[in-house]
Design a protein around this motif. Structure first.
Motif, PDB file in Angstrom:
ATOM      1  N   PHE A 168      11.408   8.576  35.183  1.00  0.00           N
ATOM      2  CA  PHE A 168      10.641   8.521  36.427  1.00  0.00           C
ATOM      3  C   PHE A 168       9.182   8.141  36.159  1.00  0.00           C
ATOM      4  CE2 PHE A 168      13.665  11.923  38.321  1.00  0.00           C
ATOM      5  CZ  PHE A 168      14.623  10.948  38.516  1.00  0.00           C
ATOM      6  N   ILE A 169       8.603   8.735  35.124  1.00  0.00           N
ATOM      7  CA  ILE A 169       7.214   8.421  34.796  1.00  0.00           C
ATOM      8  C   ILE A 169       7.074   6.970  34.365  1.00  0.00           C
ATOM      9  CG2 ILE A 169       5.341   8.943  33.183  1.00  0.00           C
ATOM     10  CD1 ILE A 169       6.251  11.845  33.203  1.00  0.00           C
ATOM     11  N   SER A 170       8.020   6.484  33.570  1.00  0.00           N
ATOM     12  CA  SER A 170       7.986   5.077  33.156  1.00  0.00           C
ATOM     13  C   SER A 170       8.117   4.148  34.357  1.00  0.00           C
ATOM     14  CB  SER A 170       9.109   4.799  32.156  1.00  0.00           C
ATOM     15  OG  SER A 170       8.950   5.589  30.994  1.00  0.00           O
ATOM     16  N   LEU A 171       8.989   4.498  35.299  1.00  0.00           N
ATOM     17  CA  LEU A 171       9.147   3.678  36.491  1.00  0.00           C
ATOM     18  C   LEU A 171       7.865   3.656  37.314  1.00  0.00           C
ATOM     19  CD1 LEU A 171      10.798   2.063  38.533  1.00  0.00           C
ATOM     20  CD2 LEU A 171      11.640   4.212  39.465  1.00  0.00           C
ATOM     21  N   PHE A 172       7.209   4.800  37.445  1.00  0.00           N
ATOM     22  CA  PHE A 172       5.974   4.851  38.227  1.00  0.00           C
ATOM     23  C   PHE A 172       4.913   3.932  37.624  1.00  0.00           C
ATOM     24  CE2 PHE A 172       1.856   6.641  39.396  1.00  0.00           C
ATOM     25  CZ  PHE A 172       2.000   6.785  40.755  1.00  0.00           C
ATOM     26  N   LYS A 173       4.844   3.862  36.301  1.00  0.00           N
ATOM     27  CA  LYS A 173       3.860   2.990  35.672  1.00  0.00           C
ATOM     28  C   LYS A 173       4.309   1.535  35.669  1.00  0.00           C
ATOM     29  CE  LYS A 173       3.831   5.501  31.947  1.00  0.00           C
ATOM     30  NZ  LYS A 173       3.503   6.006  30.588  1.00  0.00           N
ATOM     31  N   ASP A 174       5.620   1.293  35.628  1.00  0.00           N
ATOM     32  CA  ASP A 174       6.121  -0.084  35.610  1.00  0.00           C
ATOM     33  C   ASP A 174       6.041  -0.763  36.969  1.00  0.00           C
ATOM     34  OD1 ASP A 174       6.660   0.089  32.946  1.00  0.00           O
ATOM     35  OD2 ASP A 174       8.795   0.541  33.184  1.00  0.00           O
ATOM     36  N   THR A 175       5.674  -0.024  38.017  1.00  0.00           N
ATOM     37  CA  THR A 175       5.537  -0.661  39.330  1.00  0.00           C
ATOM     38  C   THR A 175       4.444  -1.721  39.328  1.00  0.00           C
ATOM     39  OG1 THR A 175       4.073   1.160  39.995  1.00  0.00           O
ATOM     40  CG2 THR A 175       6.384   1.319  40.614  1.00  0.00           C
ATOM     41  N   SER A 176       3.547  -1.668  38.338  1.00  0.00           N
ATOM     42  CA  SER A 176       2.494  -2.681  38.276  1.00  0.00           C
ATOM     43  C   SER A 176       3.067  -4.075  38.021  1.00  0.00           C
ATOM     44  CB  SER A 176       1.490  -2.330  37.176  1.00  0.00           C
ATOM     45  OG  SER A 176       2.131  -2.225  35.923  1.00  0.00           O
ATOM     46  N   LEU A 177       4.313  -4.170  37.536  1.00  0.00           N
ATOM     47  CA  LEU A 177       4.922  -5.474  37.266  1.00  0.00           C
ATOM     48  C   LEU A 177       5.252  -6.239  38.542  1.00  0.00           C
ATOM     49  CD1 LEU A 177       7.352  -4.562  34.334  1.00  0.00           C
ATOM     50  CD2 LEU A 177       5.155  -5.723  34.181  1.00  0.00           C
ATOM     51  N   VAL A 178       5.290  -5.558  39.694  1.00  0.00           N
ATOM     52  CA  VAL A 178       5.627  -6.276  40.931  1.00  0.00           C
ATOM     53  C   VAL A 178       4.534  -7.261  41.318  1.00  0.00           C
ATOM     54  CG1 VAL A 178       7.046  -4.368  41.766  1.00  0.00           C
ATOM     55  CG2 VAL A 178       4.634  -4.490  42.409  1.00  0.00           C
ATOM     56  N   SER A 179       3.368  -7.166  40.687  1.00  0.00           N
ATOM     57  CA  SER A 179       2.293  -8.094  41.011  1.00  0.00           C
ATOM     58  C   SER A 179       2.647  -9.523  40.604  1.00  0.00           C
ATOM     59  CB  SER A 179       0.991  -7.659  40.324  1.00  0.00           C
ATOM     60  OG  SER A 179       1.149  -7.612  38.925  1.00  0.00           O
ATOM     61  N   ILE A 180       3.592  -9.695  39.658  1.00  0.00           N
ATOM     62  CA  ILE A 180       3.960 -11.047  39.231  1.00  0.00           C
ATOM     63  C   ILE A 180       4.837 -11.746  40.256  1.00  0.00           C
ATOM     64  CG2 ILE A 180       3.818 -10.362  36.810  1.00  0.00           C
ATOM     65  CD1 ILE A 180       6.853 -10.350  36.741  1.00  0.00           C
ATOM     66  N   VAL A 181       5.346 -11.017  41.250  1.00  0.00           N
ATOM     67  CA  VAL A 181       6.155 -11.626  42.314  1.00  0.00           C
ATOM     68  C   VAL A 181       5.424 -11.524  43.642  1.00  0.00           C
ATOM     69  CG1 VAL A 181       8.389 -11.350  41.195  1.00  0.00           C
ATOM     70  CG2 VAL A 181       7.447  -9.465  42.540  1.00  0.00           C
ATOM     71  N   ALA A 182       4.090 -11.597  43.562  1.00  0.00           N
ATOM     72  CA  ALA A 182       3.230 -11.679  44.754  1.00  0.00           C
ATOM     73  C   ALA A 182       3.261 -10.419  45.598  1.00  0.00           C
ATOM     74  CB  ALA A 182       3.600 -12.889  45.604  1.00  0.00           C
ATOM     75  N   LEU A 183       3.446  -9.264  44.965  1.00  0.00           N
ATOM     76  CA  LEU A 183       3.327  -7.985  45.653  1.00  0.00           C
ATOM     77  C   LEU A 183       2.119  -7.255  45.077  1.00  0.00           C
ATOM     78  CD1 LEU A 183       7.056  -6.794  45.778  1.00  0.00           C
ATOM     79  CD2 LEU A 183       5.712  -7.780  47.638  1.00  0.00           C
ATOM     80  N   PHE A 184       1.174  -6.894  45.931  1.00  0.00           N
ATOM     81  CA  PHE A 184      -0.078  -6.308  45.471  1.00  0.00           C
ATOM     82  C   PHE A 184       0.040  -4.789  45.461  1.00  0.00           C
ATOM     83  CE2 PHE A 184      -1.368 -10.496  46.832  1.00  0.00           C
ATOM     84  CZ  PHE A 184      -2.308 -10.868  45.890  1.00  0.00           C
ATOM     85  N   ASP A 185       0.341  -4.251  44.294  1.00  0.00           N
ATOM     86  CA  ASP A 185       0.342  -2.804  44.141  1.00  0.00           C
ATOM     87  C   ASP A 185      -1.086  -2.339  43.868  1.00  0.00           C
ATOM     88  OD1 ASP A 185       0.243  -3.985  41.580  1.00  0.00           O
ATOM     89  OD2 ASP A 185       0.879  -2.082  40.684  1.00  0.00           O
ATOM     90  N   LEU A 186      -1.224  -1.136  43.300  1.00  0.00           N
ATOM     91  CA  LEU A 186      -2.558  -0.596  43.050  1.00  0.00           C
ATOM     92  C   LEU A 186      -3.348  -1.498  42.104  1.00  0.00           C
ATOM     93  CD1 LEU A 186      -4.651   1.644  43.305  1.00  0.00           C
ATOM     94  CD2 LEU A 186      -3.472   2.869  41.473  1.00  0.00           C
ATOM     95  N   LEU A 187      -2.756  -1.884  40.972  1.00  0.00           N
ATOM     96  CA  LEU A 187      -3.466  -2.751  40.030  1.00  0.00           C
ATOM     97  C   LEU A 187      -3.656  -4.153  40.592  1.00  0.00           C
ATOM     98  CD1 LEU A 187      -1.979  -1.754  36.551  1.00  0.00           C
ATOM     99  CD2 LEU A 187      -4.210  -1.201  37.511  1.00  0.00           C
ATOM    100  N   GLY A 188      -2.684  -4.642  41.363  1.00  0.00           N
ATOM    101  CA  GLY A 188      -2.842  -5.953  41.982  1.00  0.00           C
ATOM    102  C   GLY A 188      -3.998  -5.991  42.967  1.00  0.00           C
ATOM    103  N   SER A 189      -4.105  -4.967  43.800  1.00  0.00           N
ATOM    104  CA  SER A 189      -5.233  -4.885  44.728  1.00  0.00           C
ATOM    105  C   SER A 189      -6.548  -4.709  43.982  1.00  0.00           C
ATOM    106  CB  SER A 189      -5.021  -3.722  45.699  1.00  0.00           C
ATOM    107  OG  SER A 189      -3.861  -3.912  46.479  1.00  0.00           O
ATOM    108  N   LEU A 190      -6.509  -3.981  42.861  1.00  0.00           N
ATOM    109  CA  LEU A 190      -7.710  -3.794  42.061  1.00  0.00           C
ATOM    110  C   LEU A 190      -8.184  -5.126  41.484  1.00  0.00           C
ATOM    111  CD1 LEU A 190      -9.702  -1.756  40.769  1.00  0.00           C
ATOM    112  CD2 LEU A 190      -8.111  -1.580  38.859  1.00  0.00           C
ATOM    113  N   ARG A 191      -7.261  -5.908  40.944  1.00  0.00           N
ATOM    114  CA  ARG A 191      -7.648  -7.214  40.401  1.00  0.00           C
ATOM    115  C   ARG A 191      -8.167  -8.137  41.493  1.00  0.00           C
ATOM    116  NH1 ARG A 191      -2.438  -6.850  37.998  1.00  0.00           N
ATOM    117  NH2 ARG A 191      -2.498  -5.975  35.894  1.00  0.00           N
ATOM    118  N   ALA A 192      -7.560  -8.058  42.682  1.00  0.00           N
ATOM    119  CA  ALA A 192      -8.036  -8.887  43.788  1.00  0.00           C
ATOM    120  C   ALA A 192      -9.451  -8.516  44.201  1.00  0.00           C
ATOM    121  CB  ALA A 192      -7.084  -8.762  44.978  1.00  0.00           C
ATOM    122  N   SER A 193      -9.793  -7.234  44.081  1.00  0.00           N
ATOM    123  CA  SER A 193     -11.143  -6.805  44.468  1.00  0.00           C
ATOM    124  C   SER A 193     -12.210  -7.278  43.496  1.00  0.00           C
ATOM    125  CB  SER A 193     -11.191  -5.273  44.571  1.00  0.00           C
ATOM    126  OG  SER A 193     -11.033  -4.676  43.295  1.00  0.00           O
TER     127      SER A 193
END
Length: 506
Positions: A434-459
């Motif tokens: 579960f912990i690994s999955l929570f951290k791996d959600t940042s990979l969705v940014s490569i398919v044009a989904l802005f998660d927390l890190l994606g929004s951070l990079r956009a800012s």
């Protein structure tokens, strides 16, 4: 008497004081027995203290001592204006916090995200506290009712039909696919060398599709009739509720023992009707917010919670299937697990996002976020299957034999005896996934989904907050959020593990 008295020994002076025993408890005892009790431990203690000094102290100075806490733009976080070497630029986080939480979600509709998170907390906390009652009802609300309510809150929109329309539509789509396949074979039979065979097979498939269309004709006719009356949603809902209630009544035993099931079904239908009315789903519902506007912590929580909740049942089913005595089920489970474990998550996300639509019918589409959720759920479920299989292998064979001696069926043996013990054994492995999955959600940014890190990079692209410490501040803030969630899951798993394994304490 005199001889005895004179020969006896009587000490005339006190003994010298002996040194006090070495303290082995508390901080001093820890220092003596663990940190400085040998040359190796002394060396390791010194190295560890130096590492802490050169990591913790600079971090504290950057985040708090040398940080800037107020300002309107980048000028407040520049060294020449602050008068000292600037650490973290917290005004940047304050300005970008809505974007980091909601992404590009419309500002006027962000109350829907807040309400969804509040409902999730209110329903989740009673499940996490063991002493609170009504766990069954609470679990049903959280795992069944809440996802539906959350979808209409976050995405918006209404419903044009209910169970009757959905069932008729799916059956009609299935029937059209069968007839389309038969007609395609008939078209090939005009130019193929095996024309007679293709014509016979195509005709049979078309005949089967026509028979299915006649079988489902009463359902489709009722669906079309309901749509032309004044209140199609409520009419469809009433018919669906009546059919479901009657099915539950007869399956539970009819007149003799089906009263409770009938009452539960009616109560559930009334609750659904209240939700439909309050959210206005029969009148179009809330304004639609497409998922390409979602972002930030919202996407991170949606992806991680959905993956965690859906992957565990998938993993349990695959683990049981891999141990099945039926060859077809066992081979399918093994092939599924090994396939999904043999490809990286990035490949799964690319396949689910860009290739899955190619395998769907032309008039059927799946949202981009939903495609990513499906891929993550299947990928994580394969890993959870191996965790659960390890727990199943740890159960002694005598457990199954004792259950069989008591006359329990396979389902009862698995659900009441084997599976609870297996899951208790693998709590650390499950939570680690579960912990690994929570951290791996940042990979969705490569398919044009802005998660927390994606929004951070956009800012970072905002020139108003372009400073030397902006990026470090943003990543430090994201790291703190990830640490809070991951550490919370870790500590709660330890609590559950101690509580469930109380009989193993020495």
């Amino acid at each position: 008497m005199t001889d005895i008295t004179s020969s006896s020994f009587v000490r005339q002076d006190l003994l010298a004081k002996r040194p006090a025993p070495v303290k082995t408890t508390g901080f001093i005892g820890l220092v003596r027995t663990r940190l400085f009790n040998s040359p190796t431990n002394i060396l390791l203690t010194i190295v560890g203290a130096l590492l802490l000094w050169f990591t913790i102290v600079p971090s504290v100075r950057f985040l708090m001592v040398d940080a800037v806490w107020s300002g309107q733009d980048r000028t407040a976080c520049l060294t020449e204006n602050a008068g000292f070497v600037v650490g973290a630029c917290w005004p940047y986080i304050q300005a970008k916090l809505p974007q980091l939480i909601y992404g590009f979600y419309p500002e006027a509709e962000r109350w829907r995200v807040d309400l969804t998170m509040l409902l999730a907390v209110v329903l989740l906390l009673p499940l996490l506290v063991p002493r609170l009652p009504a766990k069954g009802l609470n679990a049903g609300l959280f795992f069944v009712a809440f996802p539906v309510v959350a979808f209409f809150l976050l995405h918006g929109g209404g419903i044009k039909g209910f169970g009757l329309s959905w069932t008729a539509g799916l059956l009609q789509l299935f029937d059209e696919s069968i007839i389309g396949a038969g007609q395609a074979l008939l078209s090939l039979s005009k130019t193929s060398a095996i024309a007679p065979l293709l014509w016979v097979v195509g005709s049979l498939i078309v005949l089967v599709g026509t028979a299915i269309s006649w079988l489902i004709f009463p359902l489709t006719w009722l669906r079309d009739y309901v749509q032309v009356i004044g209140q199609p949603v409520w009419a469809d809902f009433g018919i669906t509720a009546a059919i479901v209630s009657l099915i539950a009544f007869f399956l539970a035993g009819g007149i003799r023992t089906g009263g409770r099931a009938l009452a539960s079904s009616i109560a559930t239908s009334i609750a659904i009707a209240i939700v439909i009315k309050l959210m206005g789903l029969d009148r179009g519902g809330l304004p639609i917010v497409t998922t390409n506007l979602w972002g930030g912590l919202l996407v991170t929580l949606v992806v991680s919670v959905t993956g965690i909740v859906t992957s565990l049942p998938i993993g349990v089913a695959l683990a049981l299937g891999r141990r099945s005595t039926i060859p077809l089920i066992r081979i399918f489970s093994i092939a599924f697990i090994e396939f999904w474990r043999g490809v990286p998550l990035i490949t799964v996300l690319f396949f689910a996002t860009y290739m899955l639509p190619l395998f769907l019918p032309g008039n059927f589409s799946v949202d981009g976020l939903v495609r990513a959720l499906i891929g993550i759920a299947l990928f994580t479920g394969a890993y959870q299957a191996e965790n659960v299989r390890g727990g199943l292998a740890a159960i002694p064979r005598g457990q199954n034999e004792a259950a069989a001696a008591l006359g329990l069926s396979w389902w009862k043996t698995t659900s009441l005896i084997v599976l609870p013990q297996a899951l208790r054994h693998v709590i650390p492995n499950l939570v680690n996934s579960f912990i690994s999955l929570f951290k791996d959600t940042s990979l969705v940014s490569i398919v044009a989904l802005f998660d927390l890190l994606g929004s951070l990079r956009a800012s970072f692209s905002d020139p108003k907050w372009s400073t030397p410490s902006t990026a470090f501040t943003g990543f430090a803030f994201a790291g703190i959020i990830y640490f809070i969630f991951c550490f919370g899951m870790s500590r709660y798993s330890l609590f559950v593990e101690r509580r469930l394994n109380a009989h193993r304490r020495s």
